[in-house]
Scaffold this motif. Structure first.
Motif, PDB file in Angstrom:
ATOM      1  N   ARG A 256      18.187 -18.030  27.087  1.00 38.40           N
ATOM      2  CA  ARG A 256      17.642 -16.678  27.190  1.00 38.40           C
ATOM      3  C   ARG A 256      18.640 -15.659  26.642  1.00 38.40           C
ATOM      4  O   ARG A 256      18.255 -14.686  25.985  1.00 38.40           O
ATOM      5  CB  ARG A 256      17.302 -16.341  28.653  1.00 38.40           C
ATOM      6  N   PHE A 257      19.918 -15.886  26.915  1.00 39.38           N
ATOM      7  CA  PHE A 257      20.943 -14.953  26.442  1.00 39.38           C
ATOM      8  C   PHE A 257      21.009 -14.928  24.918  1.00 39.38           C
ATOM      9  O   PHE A 257      21.053 -13.853  24.307  1.00 39.38           O
ATOM     10  CB  PHE A 257      22.301 -15.345  27.020  1.00 39.38           C
ATOM     11  N   VAL A 258      21.012 -16.078  24.261  1.00 37.56           N
ATOM     12  CA  VAL A 258      21.140 -16.106  22.791  1.00 37.56           C
ATOM     13  C   VAL A 258      19.825 -15.802  22.081  1.00 37.56           C
ATOM     14  O   VAL A 258      19.792 -15.742  20.849  1.00 37.56           O
ATOM     15  CB  VAL A 258      21.699 -17.471  22.305  1.00 37.56           C
ATOM     16  N   SER A 259      18.751 -15.597  22.834  1.00 33.05           N
ATOM     17  CA  SER A 259      17.476 -15.243  22.211  1.00 33.05           C
ATOM     18  C   SER A 259      17.395 -13.758  21.893  1.00 33.05           C
ATOM     19  O   SER A 259      16.392 -13.295  21.343  1.00 33.05           O
ATOM     20  CB  SER A 259      16.311 -15.625  23.133  1.00 33.05           C
ATOM     21  N   LYS A 260      18.448 -12.994  22.235  1.00 27.53           N
ATOM     22  CA  LYS A 260      18.498 -11.568  21.927  1.00 27.53           C
ATOM     23  C   LYS A 260      19.701 -11.265  21.050  1.00 27.53           C
ATOM     24  O   LYS A 260      20.668 -12.019  20.995  1.00 27.53           O
ATOM     25  CB  LYS A 260      18.556 -10.740  23.214  1.00 27.53           C
ATOM     26  N   ASP A 261      19.617 -10.140  20.389  1.00 19.41           N
ATOM     27  CA  ASP A 261      20.641  -9.682  19.439  1.00 19.41           C
ATOM     28  C   ASP A 261      21.713  -8.888  20.187  1.00 19.41           C
ATOM     29  O   ASP A 261      21.454  -7.786  20.660  1.00 19.41           O
ATOM     30  CB  ASP A 261      19.952  -8.826  18.371  1.00 19.41           C
TER      31      ASP A 261
ATOM     32  N   SER B 243      15.979 -18.242  17.490  1.00 18.81           N
ATOM     33  CA  SER B 243      14.671 -18.671  17.989  1.00 18.81           C
ATOM     34  C   SER B 243      14.813 -19.957  18.795  1.00 18.81           C
ATOM     35  O   SER B 243      15.822 -20.664  18.715  1.00 18.81           O
ATOM     36  CB  SER B 243      13.716 -18.905  16.821  1.00 18.81           C
ATOM     37  N   ALA B 244      13.761 -20.269  19.554  1.00 17.04           N
ATOM     38  CA  ALA B 244      13.775 -21.483  20.374  1.00 17.04           C
ATOM     39  C   ALA B 244      13.907 -22.732  19.504  1.00 17.04           C
ATOM     40  O   ALA B 244      14.611 -23.687  19.875  1.00 17.04           O
ATOM     41  CB  ALA B 244      12.505 -21.550  21.216  1.00 17.04           C
TER      42      ALA B 244
ATOM     43  N   ALA C 130      14.850  -8.727  20.036  1.00 19.83           N
ATOM     44  CA  ALA C 130      15.216  -7.685  20.992  1.00 19.83           C
ATOM     45  C   ALA C 130      16.729  -7.594  21.113  1.00 19.83           C
ATOM     46  O   ALA C 130      17.443  -8.589  20.994  1.00 19.83           O
ATOM     47  CB  ALA C 130      14.592  -7.997  22.363  1.00 19.83           C
ATOM     48  N   LYS C 131      17.217  -6.391  21.346  1.00 17.27           N
ATOM     49  CA  LYS C 131      18.660  -6.139  21.357  1.00 17.27           C
ATOM     50  C   LYS C 131      19.160  -5.907  22.767  1.00 17.27           C
ATOM     51  O   LYS C 131      18.445  -5.409  23.639  1.00 17.27           O
ATOM     52  CB  LYS C 131      18.994  -4.943  20.477  1.00 17.27           C
TER      53      LYS C 131
END
Length: 410
Positions: free
Chosen positions: A93-98, A343-344, A407-408
């Motif tokens: 979840r953490f690395v799925s955002k910028d 992305s996943a 998302a950032k």
């Protein structure tokens, strides 16, 4: 993970180190973090992670290392059945955002033009808010976690540990209640020139000199700044090689690509890249020589490698769905190394690759760490096994996007 053995830090010259195991997590941005995550999943299944005494982290490895450290501090040894819930899911979840763009945008504001540390300081706050709010003092006693950065005044390796920060030239400050774990991770992962160096801002009087060594000038100590740990030692080997007998290295760093060098700016960047690549190559050759001569035991695996290089591994385990050397060098090793969203499916391929390589490397070169009974595999993303599926996921993964891919973090 078991109780900590006695430290070898103060060994007499020539003394034989106690049997201790170190795990080194290299730099390489989010790509390296996710690659390491897959490798650690397999090491945990095999019971190898429970035998690790020290985790030495650099840059992207530090991001995952901080997360793993705090999960261990809260929950103790993490069983394979708990791994996905406690370690993988929150980290993915953490690395799925910028997390990259916000510090850069803030640095671009006119009132921050003359504050080069703005981007790195913002990065530190974001890590503390979204990765972990813990302090260095909250790290577990065992295994020991070390977060490496490059210190720019003295040009040596800076270490952030549970009970101290510093290096052998400045001495060590202990304790440092103002240092958050997020601050240590940001210092380790603020890769230049995107992020400016992070000032240490610890009074010189708090640094104690080492026994038998004169203390560095206070004026120089108080000017210390930290930049990405990969600038000095992208493998994270230096803190552990003297006092550990087994060293496991997960390398998520980029191999040096072929490129045209037209134009002055491109040539200057190429000069730097060649120098840094050569330094890394020397460290690897040194490590492999230590393995070959028996001075160290252990294993090394790299994001640009494939299980086919471990003779007999594919045939003995029938891993026909492993990624080929061509895919590893042509796509996986070229995946961007910034801190933009993944992305996943990108995460799935990188984790699968790290999982299988860690398994192959340890079986081939560090089998003394393996349990007597066979441990089955649970590949993170079996639906992405094989070159065809993985290749489709990574077709555009090497491209950076100026305004981020998702998302950032603000």
């Amino acid at each position: 993970m078991t109780n900590a053995p006695a430290s070898n830090k103060s060994m007499e010259p020539g003394a034989i180190p106690l049997p201790r195991v170190a795990l080194c997590l290299s730099g390489g941005g989010f790509r390296a973090s996710i690659f390491h995550l897959g490798g650690l999943r397999r090491l945990n299944e095999l019971g190898v992670l429970d035998q690790v005494d020290t985790v030495s982290c650099v840059s992207g490895g530090s991001i995952l290392g901080a997360h793993l450290a705090m999960q261990h501090a809260q929950h103790g040894a993490i069983s394979p059945t708990q791994w996905e819930r406690l370690v993988e899911e929150p980290f993915l979840r953490f690395v799925s955002k910028d997390i990259r763009s916000s510090p850069i945008f803030r640095r671009a504001l006119p009132w921050n033009w003359w504050r080069p540390s703005t981007s790195a300081s913002t990065l530190a706050r974001l890590y503390s808010k979204h990765l972990t709010p813990a302090k260095l003092s909250d790290l577990p006693e065992h295994p020991a976690f070390i977060f490496g950065a490059a210190e720019m005044v003295f040009g040596v390796n800076w270490e952030s540990r549970r009970d101290s920060v510093g290096h052998y030239k400045s001495g060590y400050a202990s304790p440092v209640p103002s240092w958050s774990l997020g601050h240590a991770v940001a210092a380790s992962a603020c890769f230049p020139p995107v992020f400016g160096p992070l000032p240490v801002r610890i009074p010189a009087c708090q640094f104690s000199s080492l026994v038998g060594q004169s203390k560095a000038p206070d004026a120089m100590v108080e000017q210390m700044h930290l930049t990405d740990g990969g600038v000095y030692d992208n493998l994270g080997i230096e803190p552990v090689w003297k006092d550990h007998t087994t060293v496991l290295v997960s390398d998520g760093g980029s191999p040096l690509p072929m490129t045209k060098t037209a134009g002055t700016i491109k040539r200057i960047r190429r000069y730097t890249a060649i120098i840094q690549n050569q330094v890394g190559a020397v460290r690897k050759r040194w490590l492999f020589d230590k393995f070959r001569t028996g001075q160290l035991s252990g294993a090394y695996w790299s994001v640009g490698s494939a299980t086919s290089r471990y003779n007999g591994y594919e045939q003995s385990l029938n891993q026909v769905d492993d990624y080929s050397k061509e895919l590893a060098t042509g796509l996986i090793a070229r995946v961007r190394t910034d801190l933009d969203a993944f992305s996943a499916d990108e995460c799935g391929v990188l984790m699968n690759h790290g999982y299988r390589l860690a398994d192959a490397a340890v079986r081939k070169h560090a089998s003394h760490l393996l349990p007597s009974k066979s441990i089955g595999e649970l590949l993170p993303r079996p639906d992405l096994a094989g070159d065809e599926q993985a290749g489709r996921c990574l077709e555009r993964s090497h491209k950076r996007q100026y305004f981020g891919r998702g998302a950032k973090y603000w």
